[in-house]
Design a protein around this motif. Structure first.
Motif: not given
Length: 121
Positions: A41-45, A53-58
């Protein structure tokens, strides 16, 4: 004055390249060590091309898979390489393969992002 302006342009280009990163070629013998093939699953850009990134930094991932990720050990190095293929591939644990493509070298891992190729050794 013209030299100073040119130097500023060169520094700006260098910073832009550092921010974007540059892909490097990968061409090596790899071994299937039995890591299961999994959906990728690719990263969202965002609109500027940066990873969201989400609130945890992932990194946030897309809901839809873009292929199958294959993780192999690089022969003679302390490194793994990950290649993403559109179709699922069947590998034999312990067999050597020739892998190539373009991507990012991040120390103990290499991520092939463009033109992944895998063939029997």
């Amino acid at each position: 004055m013209a030299e100073s302006n040119q130097e500023q342009k060169l520094l700006a280009e260098k910073k832009q390249q550092e921010k974007q990163g540059t892909m490097v070629p990968f061409n090596s013998t790899v071994i299937d060590v039995g890591i299961p093939v999994r959906e990728h699953y690719p990263n969202l850009k965002d609109s500027s091309g940066k990873t969201i990134k989400d609130e945890r930094g992932y990194a946030k991932k897309a809901d839809k898979s873009d292929g199958f990720a294959v993780t192999l050990a690089v022969f003679g190095k302390h490194q793994f390489v990950q290649l993403v293929f559109a179709k699922q591939v069947s590998l034999v644990p312990g067999r050597a393969y020739k892998a190539s493509g373009f991507g990012y070298d991040v120390g103990e891992d290499f991520y092939v992002k463009q033109e992944p190729r895998l063939q029997n050794y």
